[in-house]
Scaffold this motif. Structure first.
Motif, PDB file in Angstrom:
ATOM      1  N   GLY A 101       0.817  -1.205   0.000  1.00 53.77           N
ATOM      2  CA  GLY A 101       0.000   0.000   0.000  1.00 53.77           C
ATOM      3  C   GLY A 101       0.851   1.255   0.000  1.00 53.77           C
ATOM      4  O   GLY A 101       2.032   1.233  -0.363  1.00 53.77           O
ATOM      5  N   ALA A 102       0.254   2.372   0.398  1.00 53.42           N
ATOM      6  CA  ALA A 102       0.907   3.684   0.324  1.00 53.42           C
ATOM      7  C   ALA A 102       1.319   3.981  -1.116  1.00 53.42           C
ATOM      8  O   ALA A 102       2.324   4.644  -1.366  1.00 53.42           O
ATOM      9  CB  ALA A 102       2.109   3.779   1.261  1.00 53.42           C
ATOM     10  N   ALA A 125      -0.784  -3.805   4.144  1.00 57.70           N
ATOM     11  CA  ALA A 125       0.089  -3.967   5.311  1.00 57.70           C
ATOM     12  C   ALA A 125       0.427  -2.646   5.990  1.00 57.70           C
ATOM     13  O   ALA A 125       0.631  -2.596   7.201  1.00 57.70           O
ATOM     14  CB  ALA A 125       1.373  -4.689   4.904  1.00 57.70           C
ATOM     15  N   SER A 126       0.508  -1.566   5.220  1.00 58.49           N
ATOM     16  CA  SER A 126       0.877  -0.268   5.792  1.00 58.49           C
ATOM     17  C   SER A 126      -0.322   0.500   6.340  1.00 58.49           C
ATOM     18  O   SER A 126      -0.160   1.622   6.832  1.00 58.49           O
ATOM     19  CB  SER A 126       1.590   0.593   4.739  1.00 58.49           C
ATOM     20  OG  SER A 126       0.697   0.943   3.687  1.00 58.49           O
ATOM     21  N   LYS A 127      -1.506  -0.082   6.265  1.00 57.86           N
ATOM     22  CA  LYS A 127      -2.712   0.608   6.720  1.00 57.86           C
ATOM     23  C   LYS A 127      -2.583   0.932   8.212  1.00 57.86           C
ATOM     24  O   LYS A 127      -2.192   0.102   9.014  1.00 57.86           O
ATOM     25  CB  LYS A 127      -3.948  -0.252   6.476  1.00 57.86           C
ATOM     26  CG  LYS A 127      -5.270   0.494   6.671  1.00 57.86           C
ATOM     27  CD  LYS A 127      -6.436  -0.382   6.260  1.00 57.86           C
ATOM     28  CE  LYS A 127      -7.779   0.319   6.435  1.00 57.86           C
ATOM     29  NZ  LYS A 127      -7.910   1.483   5.542  1.00 57.86           N
ATOM     30  N   ILE A 131       1.864   7.890   6.628  1.00 53.91           N
ATOM     31  CA  ILE A 131       2.802   7.785   5.515  1.00 53.91           C
ATOM     32  C   ILE A 131       3.444   9.130   5.231  1.00 53.91           C
ATOM     33  O   ILE A 131       2.768  10.153   5.117  1.00 53.91           O
ATOM     34  CB  ILE A 131       2.094   7.247   4.261  1.00 53.91           C
ATOM     35  CG1 ILE A 131       1.464   5.873   4.568  1.00 53.91           C
ATOM     36  CG2 ILE A 131       3.054   7.150   3.087  1.00 53.91           C
ATOM     37  CD1 ILE A 131       2.448   4.824   5.033  1.00 53.91           C
ATOM     38  N   MET A 132       4.767   9.130   5.104  1.00 56.40           N
ATOM     39  CA  MET A 132       5.497  10.342   4.776  1.00 56.40           C
ATOM     40  C   MET A 132       5.241  10.756   3.337  1.00 56.40           C
ATOM     41  O   MET A 132       5.065   9.915   2.462  1.00 56.40           O
ATOM     42  CB  MET A 132       7.013  10.121   4.970  1.00 56.40           C
ATOM     43  CG  MET A 132       7.441   9.934   6.397  1.00 56.40           C
ATOM     44  SD  MET A 132       9.166   9.341   6.528  1.00 56.40           S
ATOM     45  CE  MET A 132      10.043  10.591   5.595  1.00 56.40           C
ATOM     46  N   GLU A 170       0.439   4.085 -13.464  1.00 53.49           N
ATOM     47  CA  GLU A 170       1.681   3.370 -13.631  1.00 53.49           C
ATOM     48  C   GLU A 170       2.190   2.920 -12.273  1.00 53.49           C
ATOM     49  O   GLU A 170       2.075   3.607 -11.274  1.00 53.49           O
ATOM     50  CB  GLU A 170       2.729   4.242 -14.324  1.00 53.49           C
ATOM     51  CG  GLU A 170       2.367   4.523 -15.765  1.00 53.49           C
ATOM     52  CD  GLU A 170       3.500   5.175 -16.516  1.00 53.49           C
ATOM     53  OE1 GLU A 170       4.562   5.373 -15.909  1.00 53.49           O
ATOM     54  OE2 GLU A 170       3.330   5.488 -17.693  1.00 53.49           O
ATOM     55  N   GLY A 171       2.827   1.738 -12.236  1.00 50.57           N
ATOM     56  CA  GLY A 171       3.244   1.150 -10.992  1.00 50.57           C
ATOM     57  C   GLY A 171       4.276   1.972 -10.247  1.00 50.57           C
ATOM     58  O   GLY A 171       4.401   1.847  -9.045  1.00 50.57           O
ATOM     59  N   HIS A 172       5.067   2.802 -10.938  1.00 47.58           N
ATOM     60  CA  HIS A 172       6.122   3.529 -10.259  1.00 47.58           C
ATOM     61  C   HIS A 172       5.680   4.906  -9.796  1.00 47.58           C
ATOM     62  O   HIS A 172       6.473   5.660  -9.250  1.00 47.58           O
ATOM     63  CB  HIS A 172       7.346   3.649 -11.177  1.00 47.58           C
ATOM     64  CG  HIS A 172       7.083   4.409 -12.449  1.00 47.58           C
ATOM     65  ND1 HIS A 172       6.707   3.776 -13.604  1.00 47.58           N
ATOM     66  CD2 HIS A 172       7.135   5.722 -12.741  1.00 47.58           C
ATOM     67  CE1 HIS A 172       6.548   4.682 -14.566  1.00 47.58           C
ATOM     68  NE2 HIS A 172       6.800   5.856 -14.061  1.00 47.58           N
ATOM     69  N   ASP A 173       4.436   5.260  -9.961  1.00 52.27           N
ATOM     70  CA  ASP A 173       3.936   6.550  -9.500  1.00 52.27           C
ATOM     71  C   ASP A 173       3.358   6.393  -8.100  1.00 52.27           C
ATOM     72  O   ASP A 173       2.332   5.764  -7.917  1.00 52.27           O
ATOM     73  CB  ASP A 173       2.848   7.057 -10.462  1.00 52.27           C
ATOM     74  CG  ASP A 173       2.219   8.359  -9.980  1.00 52.27           C
ATOM     75  OD1 ASP A 173       2.854   9.041  -9.143  1.00 52.27           O
ATOM     76  OD2 ASP A 173       1.115   8.676 -10.439  1.00 52.27           O
ATOM     77  N   HIS A 174       4.039   6.967  -7.100  1.00 46.16           N
ATOM     78  CA  HIS A 174       3.561   6.861  -5.728  1.00 46.16           C
ATOM     79  C   HIS A 174       2.638   8.001  -5.349  1.00 46.16           C
ATOM     80  O   HIS A 174       2.252   8.108  -4.187  1.00 46.16           O
ATOM     81  CB  HIS A 174       4.749   6.844  -4.762  1.00 46.16           C
ATOM     82  CG  HIS A 174       5.720   5.744  -5.031  1.00 46.16           C
ATOM     83  ND1 HIS A 174       5.332   4.449  -5.279  1.00 46.16           N
ATOM     84  CD2 HIS A 174       7.074   5.740  -5.085  1.00 46.16           C
ATOM     85  CE1 HIS A 174       6.408   3.700  -5.468  1.00 46.16           C
ATOM     86  NE2 HIS A 174       7.461   4.456  -5.365  1.00 46.16           N
ATOM     87  N   GLY A 175       2.315   8.873  -6.289  1.00 41.77           N
ATOM     88  CA  GLY A 175       1.428   9.975  -5.977  1.00 41.77           C
ATOM     89  C   GLY A 175       2.011  10.915  -4.936  1.00 41.77           C
ATOM     90  O   GLY A 175       1.279  11.549  -4.182  1.00 41.77           O
TER      91      GLY A 175
END
Length: 349
Positions: A101-102, A125-127, A131-132, A170-175
């Motif tokens: 997640g995140a 899992a990160s719920k 998140i920074m 896209e998978g590499h975009d973490h927003g």
């Protein structure tokens, strides 16, 4: 752009990594993600996990009481991976999907949305962790980071580092979010607790075993956390240069500052001006080691190291195992200890 605009400091404004993260204690109420509305599964759980750390954590909880399969193949950079139609079908046939997640897995939300009301239990899992953001410091760099930057000393504008550069879906975009929580052992503990709670709800008959396995593994993570605290508390310097901005949580936990050459995405290329400022910073602060990572090219780190007469070393974000890792029977704990050894050496040069 000043050098500090490229620094991701150990602290991140008021964004802490969870109330219990600093001492490795469990969160008050582990999240079970979507499990609460799904009936328990009869028999042995069929679990799909997104990438290696999620496999490591989940497998240590279940032991042989579930079939656990990682979706992203070994040696593949998770930021680049997208599920095929077959992968999506395999996920749909599973009982449980565990993901970080995140926004680490850009495809996961589609799966979660599609699973609503179905049999698939999705576990983020990160719920529950705070998140920074992938932020940039905007203060002037007049103090030149003498002796290393203390954690949390800078103010941040909380603008996403590559929010305008990423591409939706896209998978590499973490927003603009930093998903790399597993690299801080105290936060890995909380991820393990969240996964265990969800799996115990999914398979009540195995709940006692899952709990016992979880506590045994958490004891190992707590020992690892203490090793990091002991080794890093009195180092000569507190800042380290790394190719990929993956170590913000680790830096914050141990009062360090990472100076990333690029941003949250390993593929993000620094500009010539950014490269020049990193070189200037490294020379001014007598940096002797430039860290790069596995699974992506080390060319940027190599270029800076050659420019300043430094060496390169691996700081592994543990996003996947290499063939060499597998050959040497390395796991999360072993690689994290390699990271600690590399960090300790560089921070005491």
């Amino acid at each position: 752009m000043s050098l500090t605009a490229m620094l991701i400091a150990a602290g991140c404004g008021n964004n802490s990594a969870g109330n219990a993260a600093s001492n490795g204690s469990p969160a008050d109420t582990p999240s079970t993600a979507a499990a609460a509305t799904t009936a328990p599964v009869a028999g042995k759980l069929n679990i799909k996990v997104s990438f290696y750390p999620m496999y490591e954590f989940t497998k240590n909880i279940t032991g042989e009481l579930a079939d656990v399969e990682v979706l992203i193949p070994a040696g593949t950079e998770p930021h680049d991976w997208e599920p095929t139609a077959k992968d999506m079908a395999d996920i749909s046939d599973a009982d449980v999907l565990v993901y970080n997640g995140a926004r680490m897995e850009g495809w996961a939300q589609q799966v979660v949305d599609g699973a609503s009301g179905g049999k698939l239990i999705t576990v983020e899992a990160s719920k529950g962790l705070e998140i920074m953001e992938g932020t940039e410091e905007e203060e002037d760099h007049d103090h030149a980071h003498e002796g290393g930057a203390a954690a949390g000393e800078a103010e941040h504008d909380h603008e996403a580092e590559h929010g305008e550069e990423g591409h939706a879906g896209e998978g590499h975009d973490h927003g603009g979010l930093d998903p790399h929580v597993w690299l801080a052992p105290a936060l890995a503990i909380q991820e393990v607790r969240t996964i265990e709670a969800a799996l115990s709800a999914a398979s009540p008959g195995n709940a006692a075993a899952f709990k016992a396995n979880s506590e045994a593994y958490i004891a190992k993570l707590q020992q690892l956390d203490q090793e990091f605290k002991d080794a890093l508390k009195d180092t000569k310097r507190k800042d380290f240069i790394t190719q990929h901005a993956a170590f913000g949580y680790l830096a914050r936990e141990y009062s360090l500052t990472q100076v990333p050459i690029a941003g949250l995405s390993p593929e993000q290329e620094p500009s010539a001006a950014q490269m020049a400022e990193i070189v200037e910073f490294a020379k001014a602060n007598n940096v002797k080691t430039i860290f790069f990572e596995t699974l992506v090219s080390s060319s940027v780190a190599d270029t800076i190291a050659q420019e300043i007469g430094a060496k390169t070393a691996v700081l592994n974000p543990i996003e996947g195992l290499t063939d060499e890792d597998t050959k040497n029977n390395l796991d999360y704990l072993g690689i994290m200890r390699q990271n600690l050894e590399a960090l300790t050496a560089a921070l005491n040069e």
